[in-house]
Design a protein around this motif. Structure first.
Motif, PDB file in Angstrom:
ATOM      1  N   UNK A  32      17.691  -0.425  36.865  1.00 23.63           N
ATOM      2  CA  UNK A  32      18.338   0.596  35.557  1.00 23.63           C
ATOM      3  C   UNK A  32      17.735   0.465  34.302  1.00 23.63           C
ATOM      4  N   UNK A  33      16.801  -0.507  34.261  1.00 29.22           N
ATOM      5  CA  UNK A  33      16.244  -0.730  33.193  1.00 29.22           C
ATOM      6  C   UNK A  33      14.680   0.018  33.234  1.00 29.22           C
ATOM      7  N   UNK A  34      14.107  -0.072  34.257  1.00 25.77           N
ATOM      8  CA  UNK A  34      12.871   0.826  34.775  1.00 25.77           C
ATOM      9  C   UNK A  34      13.019   1.726  36.042  1.00 25.77           C
ATOM     10  N   UNK A  35      13.923   2.678  35.807  1.00 30.98           N
ATOM     11  CA  UNK A  35      14.267   3.625  36.758  1.00 30.98           C
ATOM     12  C   UNK A  35      13.179   4.417  37.458  1.00 30.98           C
ATOM     13  N   UNK A  36      13.043   4.483  38.704  1.00 30.79           N
ATOM     14  CA  UNK A  36      12.035   5.414  39.600  1.00 30.79           C
ATOM     15  C   UNK A  36      10.852   4.929  39.391  1.00 30.79           C
ATOM     16  N   UNK A  37      10.717   3.674  38.965  1.00 31.70           N
ATOM     17  CA  UNK A  37       9.194   2.924  39.109  1.00 31.70           C
ATOM     18  C   UNK A  37       9.154   2.183  40.456  1.00 31.70           C
ATOM     19  N   UNK A  38       8.086   2.470  41.034  1.00 31.65           N
ATOM     20  CA  UNK A  38       7.575   1.541  42.300  1.00 31.65           C
ATOM     21  C   UNK A  38       6.327   0.713  41.789  1.00 31.65           C
ATOM     22  N   UNK A  39       6.120  -0.486  42.040  1.00 33.50           N
ATOM     23  CA  UNK A  39       5.041  -1.109  41.686  1.00 33.50           C
ATOM     24  C   UNK A  39       4.099  -1.469  43.238  1.00 33.50           C
ATOM     25  N   UNK A  40       4.439  -0.517  44.232  1.00 31.49           N
ATOM     26  CA  UNK A  40       3.625  -0.997  45.395  1.00 31.49           C
ATOM     27  C   UNK A  40       2.249  -0.218  45.316  1.00 31.49           C
ATOM     28  N   UNK A  41       1.557  -1.021  45.746  1.00 31.79           N
ATOM     29  CA  UNK A  41       0.081  -0.964  45.732  1.00 31.79           C
ATOM     30  C   UNK A  41      -0.350  -0.501  47.158  1.00 31.79           C
ATOM     31  N   UNK A  42      -0.611   0.976  47.180  1.00 28.99           N
ATOM     32  CA  UNK A  42      -0.670   1.324  48.800  1.00 28.99           C
ATOM     33  C   UNK A  42      -1.958   1.075  48.915  1.00 28.99           C
ATOM     34  N   UNK A  43      -2.892   0.769  47.923  1.00 27.98           N
ATOM     35  CA  UNK A  43      -4.247   0.225  48.527  1.00 27.98           C
ATOM     36  C   UNK A  43      -4.435  -0.973  49.164  1.00 27.98           C
ATOM     37  N   UNK A  44      -3.333  -1.885  48.943  1.00 29.70           N
ATOM     38  CA  UNK A  44      -3.672  -3.186  49.646  1.00 29.70           C
ATOM     39  C   UNK A  44      -2.569  -3.369  50.512  1.00 29.70           C
ATOM     40  N   UNK A  45      -2.811  -3.819  51.733  1.00 35.78           N
ATOM     41  CA  UNK A  45      -1.521  -4.050  52.836  1.00 35.78           C
ATOM     42  C   UNK A  45      -0.922  -5.394  52.705  1.00 35.78           C
ATOM     43  N   UNK A  46      -1.263  -6.241  51.676  1.00 31.89           N
ATOM     44  CA  UNK A  46      -0.450  -7.421  51.615  1.00 31.89           C
ATOM     45  C   UNK A  46      -1.142  -8.432  52.724  1.00 31.89           C
ATOM     46  N   UNK A  47      -0.960  -9.923  52.356  1.00 29.60           N
ATOM     47  CA  UNK A  47      -1.331 -10.872  53.324  1.00 29.60           C
ATOM     48  C   UNK A  47      -0.580 -10.737  54.777  1.00 29.60           C
ATOM     49  N   UNK A  48      -1.338 -10.660  55.857  1.00 30.74           N
ATOM     50  CA  UNK A  48      -0.684 -10.870  57.124  1.00 30.74           C
ATOM     51  C   UNK A  48       0.585 -10.332  57.330  1.00 30.74           C
ATOM     52  N   UNK A  49       0.558  -8.633  56.854  1.00 29.56           N
ATOM     53  CA  UNK A  49       1.670  -7.997  57.143  1.00 29.56           C
ATOM     54  C   UNK A  49       3.034  -8.145  56.296  1.00 29.56           C
ATOM     55  N   UNK A  50       2.741  -9.012  55.281  1.00 30.21           N
ATOM     56  CA  UNK A  50       4.002  -9.286  54.373  1.00 30.21           C
ATOM     57  C   UNK A  50       4.551  -8.167  53.382  1.00 30.21           C
ATOM     58  N   UNK A  51       3.825  -7.173  53.666  1.00 32.02           N
ATOM     59  CA  UNK A  51       4.365  -5.871  52.901  1.00 32.02           C
ATOM     60  C   UNK A  51       3.287  -5.525  51.656  1.00 32.02           C
ATOM     61  N   UNK A  52       3.552  -4.448  50.788  1.00 27.17           N
ATOM     62  CA  UNK A  52       2.460  -4.369  50.142  1.00 27.17           C
ATOM     63  C   UNK A  52       2.365  -5.184  48.780  1.00 27.17           C
ATOM     64  N   UNK A  53       1.471  -5.364  48.198  1.00 27.26           N
ATOM     65  CA  UNK A  53       1.347  -5.948  47.007  1.00 27.26           C
ATOM     66  C   UNK A  53       1.623  -5.434  45.967  1.00 27.26           C
ATOM     67  N   UNK A  54       2.031  -5.978  44.881  1.00 29.24           N
ATOM     68  CA  UNK A  54       2.489  -5.193  43.632  1.00 29.24           C
ATOM     69  C   UNK A  54       1.089  -4.714  42.739  1.00 29.24           C
ATOM     70  N   UNK A  55       1.287  -3.497  42.487  1.00 28.27           N
ATOM     71  CA  UNK A  55       0.269  -2.827  41.662  1.00 28.27           C
ATOM     72  C   UNK A  55       0.038  -3.680  40.378  1.00 28.27           C
ATOM     73  N   UNK A  56      -0.969  -3.635  39.600  1.00 29.16           N
ATOM     74  CA  UNK A  56      -1.221  -4.280  38.232  1.00 29.16           C
ATOM     75  C   UNK A  56      -0.038  -3.743  37.291  1.00 29.16           C
ATOM     76  N   UNK A  57       0.362  -4.541  36.601  1.00 30.37           N
ATOM     77  CA  UNK A  57       1.637  -4.005  35.623  1.00 30.37           C
ATOM     78  C   UNK A  57       1.705  -5.197  34.444  1.00 30.37           C
ATOM     79  N   UNK A  58       2.196  -4.682  33.216  1.00 31.08           N
ATOM     80  CA  UNK A  58       2.085  -5.558  32.280  1.00 31.08           C
ATOM     81  C   UNK A  58       2.943  -6.621  32.034  1.00 31.08           C
ATOM     82  N   UNK A  59       2.841  -7.855  31.415  1.00 31.69           N
ATOM     83  CA  UNK A  59       3.788  -8.787  31.299  1.00 31.69           C
ATOM     84  C   UNK A  59       5.069  -8.339  30.794  1.00 31.69           C
TER      85      UNK A  59
END
Length: 160
Positions: A73-100
């Motif tokens: 609700x506070x960050x609508x339509x934002x996806x932080x999925x980093x499609x360039x990385x597959x995650x470790x051992x199929x655990x899903x996508x890693x998050x893209x770099x984002x601010x604190x």
């Protein structure tokens, strides 16, 4: 169940194969996962370690809603999925770099969403304590509840 396995669990079987779920459906699953802990608090006045797996799953669903599915609700339509990385051992996508700042907003909304779902469960179970006790009694007698048992004890599912 008796024995050394889990003390109990809830299995939600899909009515059909689903690839898409709405925000309301995901929040419903979170409430189901938190209901066991809420029942402990309502009945015993304290909580135990029994809900550890449910808490992990509920937190994971909300985190995915906020970081992958754009359901914040506070960050609508934002996806932080980093499609360039597959995650470790199929655990899903890693998050893209984002601010604190973004991480802080996500963390706050995660806690807010889990808190609201848990409070919903507490209120719901307190209002229906007699039905909770009837289900507990049936579980002690039979060790399992099927969907037909739930309908018999609680009545048909209300339509929204």
């Amino acid at each position: 169940p008796r024995g050394r396995a889990a003390l109990g669990y809830t299995l939600q079987t899909p009515l059909e194969d689903r690839y898409l779920m709405s925000r309301a459906e995901l929040l419903g699953r979170v409430r189901v996962l938190l209901a066991g802990r809420a029942a402990e608090e309502v009945v015993f006045g304290e909580i135990s370690t029994g809900a550890a797996d449910d808490l992990e799953k509920a937190s994971g669903i909300v985190r995915q809603m906020l970081t992958l599915y754009g359901m914040s609700e506070k960050l609508p339509n934002l996806s932080l999925a980093d499609s360039a990385s597959q995650g470790f051992l199929g655990q899903g996508p890693e998050l893209a770099p984002h601010s604190g700042g973004v991480a802080e907003v996500i963390d706050h909304e995660l806690l807010e969403t889990l808190g609201a779902a848990y409070q919903f469960d507490l209120d719901f179970l307190r209002e229906r304590r007699d039905q909770l006790e009837a289900m507990a009694k049936r579980l002690l007698e039979n060790e399992t509840l099927e969907a037909s048992d739930v309908v018999e004890l609680l009545g048909p599912r209300p339509t929204e």
